[in-house]
Motif scaffolding. Sequence first.
Motif, PDB file in Angstrom:
ATOM      1  N   CYS A 154       0.944  -1.154   0.158  1.00  0.00           N
ATOM      2  CA  CYS A 154      -0.141   0.096  -0.063  1.00  0.00           C
ATOM      3  C   CYS A 154       0.961   1.126  -0.025  1.00  0.00           C
ATOM      4  CB  CYS A 154      -0.886   0.254   1.406  1.00  0.00           C
ATOM      5  SG  CYS A 154      -2.290  -1.137   1.226  1.00  0.00           S
ATOM      6  N   LYS A 155       0.615   2.246  -0.673  1.00  0.00           N
ATOM      7  CA  LYS A 155       1.081   3.531  -0.819  1.00  0.00           C
ATOM      8  C   LYS A 155       0.401   4.451   0.193  1.00  0.00           C
ATOM      9  CE  LYS A 155       0.746   6.596  -4.203  1.00  0.00           C
ATOM     10  NZ  LYS A 155       1.186   7.405  -5.400  1.00  0.00           N
ATOM     11  N   PHE A 156       0.764   4.907   1.177  1.00  0.00           N
ATOM     12  CA  PHE A 156       0.269   5.609   2.190  1.00  0.00           C
ATOM     13  C   PHE A 156       0.516   7.255   2.121  1.00  0.00           C
ATOM     14  CE2 PHE A 156       0.167   1.759   4.182  1.00  0.00           C
ATOM     15  CZ  PHE A 156      -0.862   1.761   5.269  1.00  0.00           C
ATOM     16  N   TRP A 157      -0.310   7.881   2.246  1.00  0.00           N
ATOM     17  CA  TRP A 157      -0.013   9.646   2.334  1.00  0.00           C
ATOM     18  C   TRP A 157      -0.572   9.763   3.950  1.00  0.00           C
ATOM     19  CZ3 TRP A 157      -2.557  13.985   3.868  1.00  0.00           C
ATOM     20  CH2 TRP A 157      -2.291  15.260   3.332  1.00  0.00           C
ATOM     21  N   LEU A 158       0.518  10.559   4.684  1.00  0.00           N
ATOM     22  CA  LEU A 158       0.367  10.786   5.975  1.00  0.00           C
ATOM     23  C   LEU A 158       0.931  12.079   6.255  1.00  0.00           C
ATOM     24  CD1 LEU A 158      -0.210  10.163   9.153  1.00  0.00           C
ATOM     25  CD2 LEU A 158       1.637   8.844   8.976  1.00  0.00           C
ATOM     26  N   GLU A 159      -0.083  13.212   6.426  1.00  0.00           N
ATOM     27  CA  GLU A 159       0.648  14.512   6.632  1.00  0.00           C
ATOM     28  C   GLU A 159       1.528  15.111   5.480  1.00  0.00           C
ATOM     29  OE1 GLU A 159      -0.740  16.647   9.075  1.00  0.00           O
ATOM     30  OE2 GLU A 159      -1.944  15.358   9.962  1.00  0.00           O
ATOM     31  N   GLY A 160       0.978  14.623   4.345  1.00  0.00           N
ATOM     32  CA  GLY A 160       1.639  15.365   3.301  1.00  0.00           C
ATOM     33  C   GLY A 160       3.040  14.433   2.764  1.00  0.00           C
ATOM     34  N   ARG A 161       3.340  13.585   3.526  1.00  0.00           N
ATOM     35  CA  ARG A 161       4.550  12.464   3.244  1.00  0.00           C
ATOM     36  C   ARG A 161       3.827  11.233   2.475  1.00  0.00           C
ATOM     37  NH1 ARG A 161       7.776   8.606   6.323  1.00  0.00           N
ATOM     38  NH2 ARG A 161       6.055   8.570   7.692  1.00  0.00           N
ATOM     39  N   GLU A 162       4.549  10.828   1.470  1.00  0.00           N
ATOM     40  CA  GLU A 162       4.303   9.398   0.806  1.00  0.00           C
ATOM     41  C   GLU A 162       5.135   8.458   1.105  1.00  0.00           C
ATOM     42  OE1 GLU A 162       3.086   9.689  -3.096  1.00  0.00           O
ATOM     43  OE2 GLU A 162       1.341  11.200  -2.843  1.00  0.00           O
ATOM     44  N   PHE A 163       4.719   7.214   1.492  1.00  0.00           N
ATOM     45  CA  PHE A 163       5.705   6.078   1.435  1.00  0.00           C
ATOM     46  C   PHE A 163       4.925   4.983   1.090  1.00  0.00           C
ATOM     47  CE2 PHE A 163       3.693   7.110   5.512  1.00  0.00           C
ATOM     48  CZ  PHE A 163       3.342   5.773   6.076  1.00  0.00           C
ATOM     49  N   VAL A 164       5.724   3.939   0.788  1.00  0.00           N
ATOM     50  CA  VAL A 164       5.119   2.242   0.749  1.00  0.00           C
ATOM     51  C   VAL A 164       5.280   1.553   1.809  1.00  0.00           C
ATOM     52  CG1 VAL A 164       5.191   0.455  -1.159  1.00  0.00           C
ATOM     53  CG2 VAL A 164       5.078   2.672  -1.840  1.00  0.00           C
ATOM     54  N   ALA A 165       4.112   0.779   2.075  1.00  0.00           N
ATOM     55  CA  ALA A 165       4.434  -0.299   3.000  1.00  0.00           C
ATOM     56  C   ALA A 165       4.271  -1.395   2.484  1.00  0.00           C
ATOM     57  CB  ALA A 165       3.225  -0.186   4.364  1.00  0.00           C
ATOM     58  N   GLN A 166       5.022  -2.825   2.832  1.00  0.00           N
ATOM     59  CA  GLN A 166       4.778  -3.701   2.183  1.00  0.00           C
ATOM     60  C   GLN A 166       4.329  -5.085   3.355  1.00  0.00           C
ATOM     61  OE1 GLN A 166       5.904  -4.446  -1.015  1.00  0.00           O
ATOM     62  NE2 GLN A 166       6.696  -2.425  -1.309  1.00  0.00           N
ATOM     63  N   PRO A 167       4.131  -6.167   2.858  1.00  0.00           N
ATOM     64  CA  PRO A 167       3.587  -7.264   3.976  1.00  0.00           C
ATOM     65  C   PRO A 167       4.596  -7.434   5.012  1.00  0.00           C
ATOM     66  CG  PRO A 167       3.174  -8.076   1.439  1.00  0.00           C
ATOM     67  CD  PRO A 167       4.043  -6.689   1.520  1.00  0.00           C
ATOM     68  N   ASN A 168       4.067  -7.499   6.203  1.00  0.00           N
ATOM     69  CA  ASN A 168       5.010  -7.949   7.445  1.00  0.00           C
ATOM     70  C   ASN A 168       5.458  -6.529   8.151  1.00  0.00           C
ATOM     71  OD1 ASN A 168       4.646 -10.663   7.524  1.00  0.00           O
ATOM     72  ND2 ASN A 168       6.200 -10.697   5.823  1.00  0.00           N
ATOM     73  N   GLU A 169       5.066  -5.330   7.356  1.00  0.00           N
ATOM     74  CA  GLU A 169       5.406  -4.009   7.980  1.00  0.00           C
ATOM     75  C   GLU A 169       3.998  -3.507   8.762  1.00  0.00           C
ATOM     76  OE1 GLU A 169       9.057  -2.715   4.928  1.00  0.00           O
ATOM     77  OE2 GLU A 169       6.929  -1.757   4.722  1.00  0.00           O
TER      78      GLU A 169
END
Length: 147
Positions: free
Chosen positions: A63-78
């Motif tokens: 999943c790509k997350f957007w949190l307070e203007g910051r984007e990052f990708v989280a993978q399984p087991n994270e």
Amino acid sequence: MKDLNADAGTLEWLGFKYKTILTPEQTGGSMSIVDSWCPAGSGPPRHIHENEDETFVLISGSCKFWLEGREFVAQPNESVFIPRGSNHTFKALDEEPSRHLVILAPGGFEGFFADMAAGQFGIPEDMPAIEESATRHHLRFTGPPLD
């Protein structure tokens, strides 16, 4: 973990599937855990939970997350922690659905999922009903889903 497709207690709305596996009643209100299945390429509009901290534990699919203007990708087991009051959203990236546990503290927000599944509300035509439930569950929509 069981397949959500085979579970009679699973709620469905707009292709999402939700199964509460730990209720607020079981924890004295301190938390709830929802087993969630997000269709590939989808995710909710940007929003804020006023009352709940939210933790995602990814089981499958990234999943790509957007949190307070910051984007990052989280993978399984994270895991991803979203403090209450934080503007955020996410989107399933892979060709297959993302499955994740959503831990809510305190519990209670899972009632929003139940409202949506019961009403089978469409977007944008049923936004007044969606907004009414969101308000009752201390949720504010703040922007569009991720592209």
